[in-house]
Motif scaffolding. Structure first.
Motif, PDB file in Angstrom:
ATOM      1  N   GLU A 150       0.859  -1.182   0.000  1.00 23.04           N
ATOM      2  CA  GLU A 150       0.000   0.000   0.000  1.00 23.04           C
ATOM      3  C   GLU A 150       0.897   1.234   0.000  1.00 23.04           C
ATOM      4  OE1 GLU A 150      -3.633  -1.037   2.844  1.00 23.04           O
ATOM      5  OE2 GLU A 150      -1.685  -1.662   3.649  1.00 23.04           O
ATOM      6  N   ASN A 155      -0.686  14.363  -2.616  1.00 25.74           N
ATOM      7  CA  ASN A 155      -0.973  14.909  -3.938  1.00 25.74           C
ATOM      8  C   ASN A 155      -0.758  16.421  -3.951  1.00 25.74           C
ATOM      9  OD1 ASN A 155      -3.308  16.114  -2.862  1.00 25.74           O
ATOM     10  ND2 ASN A 155      -4.661  14.505  -3.622  1.00 25.74           N
ATOM     11  N   GLU A 161      -3.247  10.079  -0.947  1.00 28.86           N
ATOM     12  CA  GLU A 161      -3.973   9.148  -1.804  1.00 28.86           C
ATOM     13  C   GLU A 161      -3.348   7.764  -1.689  1.00 28.86           C
ATOM     14  OE1 GLU A 161      -3.644  10.838  -5.707  1.00 28.86           O
ATOM     15  OE2 GLU A 161      -5.266  12.275  -5.344  1.00 28.86           O
ATOM     16  N   GLU A 163      -2.593   3.972  -3.254  1.00 32.03           N
ATOM     17  CA  GLU A 163      -2.494   3.086  -4.412  1.00 32.03           C
ATOM     18  C   GLU A 163      -2.039   1.727  -3.898  1.00 32.03           C
ATOM     19  OE1 GLU A 163      -0.470   2.691  -8.839  1.00 32.03           O
ATOM     20  OE2 GLU A 163       0.114   4.361  -7.550  1.00 32.03           O
ATOM     21  N   GLU A 164      -2.732   0.673  -4.328  1.00 31.05           N
ATOM     22  CA  GLU A 164      -2.406  -0.680  -3.892  1.00 31.05           C
ATOM     23  C   GLU A 164      -1.766  -1.474  -5.020  1.00 31.05           C
ATOM     24  OE1 GLU A 164      -5.660  -1.672  -0.450  1.00 31.05           O
ATOM     25  OE2 GLU A 164      -6.187  -2.194  -2.505  1.00 31.05           O
ATOM     26  N   TYR A 165      -0.801  -2.290  -4.638  1.00 28.60           N
ATOM     27  CA  TYR A 165      -0.133  -3.212  -5.554  1.00 28.60           C
ATOM     28  C   TYR A 165      -0.371  -4.613  -5.009  1.00 28.60           C
ATOM     29  CZ  TYR A 165       2.368   0.972  -7.135  1.00 28.60           C
ATOM     30  OH  TYR A 165       2.693   2.216  -7.623  1.00 28.60           O
TER      31      TYR A 165
END
Length: 195
Positions: A150, A155, A161, A163-165
């Motif tokens: 995660e 920003n 914000e 973003e998941e991998y």
């Protein structure tokens, strides 16, 4: 993280100076927050494999650049909220913001490798404290029970914000550093890639 004050200072408020003096002579690491001192827990095998994979990759990718990765022996201090802690990996670009040889204040990226004892704290209370670091641009949480990374990024409107991998084939993007590391490389040797 063991969220109990260490016995030497239980029920006693400790000054920053007392904490730093105690920490210099201690064999274990301790976190400090608003006058309380907390013992830090050790790490398991999978945690250590992921740590080694990440630190090695980061060291190679950042070689010759103005950013440098440090392991969990680099103590971070956040003057805005008094926290002294040891992130699993912290990356500093340019000025470390050193208070002295043992403390730094200006990380660009912080990476915490989650374990059962730290998972909730790293995602919640600790992230809240980390958000007070003016130089912090990315906060990365690496799971040790599944292929999951995660990334929280600040920003342009100063909001975080997520973003998941979730796939071993993905590249973890460090946008603040203009580099990427494959999740395959991060989780190499953990046996999670075969499950």
């Amino acid at each position: 993280m063991v969220r109990e004050p260490i016995p030497e200072y239980a029920n006693k408020q400790v000054s920053i100076e007392e904490y730093l003096a105690f920490e210099r002579s201690s064999q274990e690491k301790h976190e400090y927050y608003k006058g309380e001192v907390f013992a830090m827990s050790g790490a398991g095998r999978r945690h250590n494999i992921i740590f080694t994979n990440l630190l090695t990759s980061l060291g190679n990718l950042l070689k010759g650049k103005s950013c440098f990765p440090f392991g969990s022996d680099m103590r971070l201090h956040i003057p805005q909220n008094t926290l002294f802690t040891y992130p699993d990996i912290s990356i500093y670009c340019g000025d470390l913001g050193n208070l002295d040889e043992d403390n730094a204040t200006n990380p660009t990226v912080i990476i915490e490798i989650l374990s059962p004892s730290t998972r909730d704290y790293d995602r919640g209370g600790k992230f809240k404290l980390y958000r007070e670091i003016p130089t912090l641009q990315e906060y990365i949480l690496v799971d040790t029970d599944a292929i999951l990374v995660e990334v929280f990024r600040i920003n342009q409107t100063n909001h975080w914000e997520l973003e998941e991998y979730k796939s071993a084939e993905q590249l973890l993007q460090f946008t603040s550093l203009s580099i990427a590391i494959a999740l395959n490389d991060i989780y190499h040797g953990t046996k999670l890639l075969n499950s």
